[in-house]
Motif scaffolding. Structure first.
Motif, PDB file in Angstrom:
ATOM      1  N   ALA A 333       0.813  -1.220   0.000  1.00 35.81           N
ATOM      2  CA  ALA A 333       0.000   0.000   0.000  1.00 35.81           C
ATOM      3  C   ALA A 333       0.850   1.275   0.000  1.00 35.81           C
ATOM      4  CB  ALA A 333      -0.996   0.008   1.157  1.00 35.81           C
ATOM      5  N   ILE A 334       1.430   1.558  -1.155  1.00 40.42           N
ATOM      6  CA  ILE A 334       2.160   2.822  -1.356  1.00 40.42           C
ATOM      7  C   ILE A 334       1.107   3.883  -1.662  1.00 40.42           C
ATOM      8  CG2 ILE A 334       3.945   4.028  -2.685  1.00 40.42           C
ATOM      9  CD1 ILE A 334       4.921   1.469  -1.299  1.00 40.42           C
ATOM     10  N   LEU A 335       0.889   4.795  -0.705  1.00 42.89           N
ATOM     11  CA  LEU A 335      -0.215   5.744  -0.874  1.00 42.89           C
ATOM     12  C   LEU A 335       0.199   7.070  -1.483  1.00 42.89           C
ATOM     13  CD1 LEU A 335      -2.819   5.627   1.950  1.00 42.89           C
ATOM     14  CD2 LEU A 335      -2.502   4.164  -0.012  1.00 42.89           C
ATOM     15  N   TRP A 347      10.264  10.496  -1.092  1.00 41.72           N
ATOM     16  CA  TRP A 347       9.744   9.824   0.105  1.00 41.72           C
ATOM     17  C   TRP A 347       8.448   9.111  -0.292  1.00 41.72           C
ATOM     18  CZ3 TRP A 347      10.626  11.988   5.603  1.00 41.72           C
ATOM     19  CH2 TRP A 347      11.904  12.546   5.702  1.00 41.72           C
ATOM     20  N   LEU A 348       8.335   7.850   0.131  1.00 42.63           N
ATOM     21  CA  LEU A 348       7.144   7.039  -0.195  1.00 42.63           C
ATOM     22  C   LEU A 348       6.475   6.597   1.096  1.00 42.63           C
ATOM     23  CD1 LEU A 348       8.811   4.507  -2.698  1.00 42.63           C
ATOM     24  CD2 LEU A 348       7.807   6.716  -3.256  1.00 42.63           C
ATOM     25  N   SER A 349       5.167   6.759   1.194  1.00 46.55           N
ATOM     26  CA  SER A 349       4.481   6.232   2.374  1.00 46.55           C
ATOM     27  C   SER A 349       4.030   4.802   2.093  1.00 46.55           C
ATOM     28  CB  SER A 349       3.306   7.115   2.772  1.00 46.55           C
ATOM     29  OG  SER A 349       2.482   7.351   1.682  1.00 46.55           O
ATOM     30  N   VAL A 350       4.408   3.897   2.990  1.00 46.19           N
ATOM     31  CA  VAL A 350       4.068   2.466   2.864  1.00 46.19           C
ATOM     32  C   VAL A 350       3.056   2.175   3.973  1.00 46.19           C
ATOM     33  CG1 VAL A 350       5.023   0.147   2.574  1.00 46.19           C
ATOM     34  CG2 VAL A 350       6.501   2.129   2.216  1.00 46.19           C
ATOM     35  N   ARG A 351       1.775   2.434   3.636  1.00 44.75           N
ATOM     36  CA  ARG A 351       0.741   2.438   4.669  1.00 44.75           C
ATOM     37  C   ARG A 351       0.672   1.154   5.482  1.00 44.75           C
ATOM     38  NH1 ARG A 351      -4.973   2.066   2.318  1.00 44.75           N
ATOM     39  NH2 ARG A 351      -4.367  -0.124   2.353  1.00 44.75           N
ATOM     40  N   ASP A 352       0.583   0.037   4.803  1.00 38.88           N
ATOM     41  CA  ASP A 352       0.318  -1.212   5.530  1.00 38.88           C
ATOM     42  C   ASP A 352       1.549  -1.774   6.226  1.00 38.88           C
ATOM     43  OD1 ASP A 352      -2.232  -0.888   4.742  1.00 38.88           O
ATOM     44  OD2 ASP A 352      -2.326  -2.608   3.392  1.00 38.88           O
ATOM     45  N   GLU A 353       2.690  -1.140   6.049  1.00 38.48           N
ATOM     46  CA  GLU A 353       3.887  -1.578   6.779  1.00 38.48           C
ATOM     47  C   GLU A 353       4.341  -0.505   7.767  1.00 38.48           C
ATOM     48  OE1 GLU A 353       6.719  -3.462   4.129  1.00 38.48           O
ATOM     49  OE2 GLU A 353       5.092  -4.427   3.049  1.00 38.48           O
ATOM     50  N   ASP A 354       3.478   0.500   7.995  1.00 34.12           N
ATOM     51  CA  ASP A 354       3.726   1.539   8.997  1.00 34.12           C
ATOM     52  C   ASP A 354       5.114   2.155   8.872  1.00 34.12           C
ATOM     53  OD1 ASP A 354       1.186   1.435  10.402  1.00 34.12           O
ATOM     54  OD2 ASP A 354       1.810  -0.551  11.101  1.00 34.12           O
ATOM     55  N   ARG A 373       2.783   5.679  11.633  1.00 34.88           N
ATOM     56  CA  ARG A 373       1.585   4.838  11.755  1.00 34.88           C
ATOM     57  C   ARG A 373       0.658   5.080  10.577  1.00 34.88           C
ATOM     58  NH1 ARG A 373       0.222   7.408  17.439  1.00 34.88           N
ATOM     59  NH2 ARG A 373       2.062   6.810  18.625  1.00 34.88           N
ATOM     60  N   LYS A 374       0.397   4.053   9.807  1.00 32.02           N
ATOM     61  CA  LYS A 374      -0.497   4.136   8.649  1.00 32.02           C
ATOM     62  C   LYS A 374      -0.302   5.460   7.891  1.00 32.02           C
ATOM     63  CE  LYS A 374      -2.834   0.246   9.325  1.00 32.02           C
ATOM     64  NZ  LYS A 374      -1.585  -0.376   9.807  1.00 32.02           N
ATOM     65  N   PRO A 375       0.914   5.688   7.378  1.00 31.57           N
ATOM     66  CA  PRO A 375       1.168   6.983   6.736  1.00 31.57           C
ATOM     67  C   PRO A 375       0.433   7.109   5.404  1.00 31.57           C
ATOM     68  CG  PRO A 375       3.027   5.510   6.383  1.00 31.57           C
ATOM     69  CD  PRO A 375       2.084   4.789   7.313  1.00 31.57           C
TER      70      PRO A 375
END
Lengths: 389, 112
Positions: A333-335, A347-354, A373-375
């Motif tokens: 989940a890269i949001l 910078w990449l947010s990886v939601r499901d890996e916090d 946390r869930k970024p």
């Protein structure tokens, strides 16, 4: 005498206790922690987290704009809250619940006005950037007493804001030279279900994506008298669109000198448009439904993330070769993606890996990671000086 | 006599498990967790993480009240033409969709 000395000592102690090292804000940013209603203040020079600020409400769809001095962030929350965050004191500096459900916002050219796009009640509200006092309320009324959800609210030059009415299929341009008396120009029948929009970096071209129509709506803000023009008409060639498990976001507005790169909707493609003629100049096949297509600040690369179920992947495009040069799988989940101001890192947010990952855009290697946390959204202060971000 | 009682009890147990928990029984707890995560974070991208609505309508028990479960299940499975609602058939099974619709109509347990 002794009492004076004591008072002086106390004063020195107090001042010393308050003083924090001087610093600028140009390398700071916010990361949205969507499930917790908190934000992280981060610093991109050493890839570190400076603080977590809590109590911002429902941030499940949140975005941020910055004051022109890059001191304050304005966070638009899903629950209709507008929160002003002090990036240096690391605390909330102001907050208003301004609607029941909002989608995003923009800041005016002169930095004095913050505008918010609302779903419920449908319309735009404009606030004083310093005090968060309500300056203008623009209900998105259409048809027979109905109100439309508002999307794609973008700032342009001359303290104008352009936005789209999702339910009504209209584009409105609000001139806020006199903030308490906005002058609104309405463009009707621009196409069905505009779902998001972008404005070019010079503030000239406003483009709304249309759901369920093969094309986009273009408004030249230097020539509003020419009206809204349909571009990329029939890009889907009449084929049945693929299902879309997350709506694309157009804010990333990927541009090179000659071309614009836009996510196709219902197609696993990036569309290339000639910026002079607005005709299609090609397309690039992708791994899935693109969500963001973000151009590196120099325009040489575009980084793309994808909708469910392909959201563990990011693709990198070279805009000169016009082809995919890398397919990365950073995590689940890269949001969102955000470049550092000059684009050496992303910078990449990886939601499901916090987690938030930092990649070097030359080597395409991961160089750092930060717990979060869930970024979801990542927003650096350099956005303060970009029209349409 | 006691054998009759046992049979009766057994019959009641089967009936009880077959009726309201039918969908439940077919979905293991790990998958249920994944489905709830999908509901909040992926369905949530249009319907809101707290399901109060966004580009798509709210999915709270109040807003769904009175709508037949079968209609809602069909909407999830086949999507809604002319709107951004996509078909989830292929990504979710019919049993999973039935389980999700039942949860939505009751109220998602960890919704704040």
């Amino acid at each position: 005498m002794r009492r004076n000395l004591f008072a002086l000592l106390l004063l020195v102690l107090l001042l010393g206790g308050c003083a924090t090292p001087l610093r600028g804000t140009g390398d700071l940013g916010l990361i949205i922690e969507r499930a917790d209603g908190s934000v992280l203040i981060v610093e991109s020079t050493h890839q570190q987290t400076l603080a977590r600020i809590e109590g911002l409400g429902d941030l499940s769809h949140a975005s941020v704009v910055y004051s022109r001095d890059e001191r304050y962030a304005y966070v638009f929350g899903r629950d209709g809250a507008l929160t002003k965050v002090d990036m240096l004191r690391q605390r909330i500096a102001g907050r208003v619940m301004q609607s029941g459900n909002s989608i995003g916002g923009a800041i005016s050219q002169d930095g004095r006005l913050v505008a918010v796009a609302n779903y419920q009640p449908g319309g735009v509200k404009v606030f004083d950037a310093e005090t968060l006092e309500l300056m203008a309320d623009i209900p998105a009324a259409y048809g027979d007493g109905k109100y439309s959800k508002v999307v794609g609210l973008e700032d342009s030059t001359g303290n104008r804001f352009a936005f789209s009415l999702y339910d009504a299929g209209e584009i409105w341009v609000a001139d806020l030279h006199d903030p308490r008396n906005p002058v609104i120009e309405k463009f009707r029948d621009i196409g069905r279900l505009p779902y998001d929009a972008l404005v070019s970096m010079d503030g000239r071209h406003y483009i709304a994506g249309l759901f369920g129509e093969d094309g986009l709506a273009l408004l030249d803000l230097w020539h509003p008298e020419r009206g809204v023009q349909r571009i990329l008409d029939n890009y889907g060639r009449g084929e049945q669109p693929l299902p879309v498990y997350k709506m694309p976001h157009l804010e990333g507005w990927a541009l090179s000198e000659e071309h614009a790169f836009l996510p196709a909707i219902g197609r696993h493609e990036l569309l290339i448009v000639d910026r002079r003629t607005w005709q299609e100049a090609g397309r690039i096949a992708l791994h899935g439904q693109p969500v963001f297509a973000m151009a590196r600040p120099d325009g040489r690369q575009i980084w793309i993330n994808f909708a469910h179920p392909h959201n563990d992947t990011v693709q990198v495009i070279d805009t000169v070769k016009q082809q995919v040069i890398a397919t990365l799988t950073p995590g689940k989940a890269i949001l969102h993606m955000e470049f550092t101001p000059r684009g050496e890192h992303i910078w990449l947010s990886v939601r499901d890996e916090d987690r938030v990952d930092v990649y070097d855009t030359t080597t395409l290697k991961r160089i750092a990671e930060l717990p979060a946390r869930k970024p979801s959204g990542i927003f650096f202060t350099a956005r303060a000086h970009r029209i349409g971000l | 006599m006691s054998r009759h009682l046992l049979l009766l009890l057994l019959g009641m147990a089967i009936l009880a498990s077959a009726m309201p928990l039918q969908a439940n029984a077919e979905i293991d707890p790990a998958r249920q967790g994944e489905l709830l995560h999908l509901l909040r974070h992926d369905c949530g991208s249009c319907h809101g993480m707290t399901l109060k609505g966004g580009l798509g309508p709210a999915l709270l028990p109040d807003t769904l009240a009175g709508k037949p479960a079968a209609t809602l299940e069909a909407t999830v499975l086949y999507g809604r033409a002319g709107t951004p609602m996509p078909p989830w058939r292929g990504l979710l099974t019919e049993a999973e969709v039935a389980w999700l619709v039942a949860i939505l109509m009751k109220g998602v347990p960890d919704a704040p």
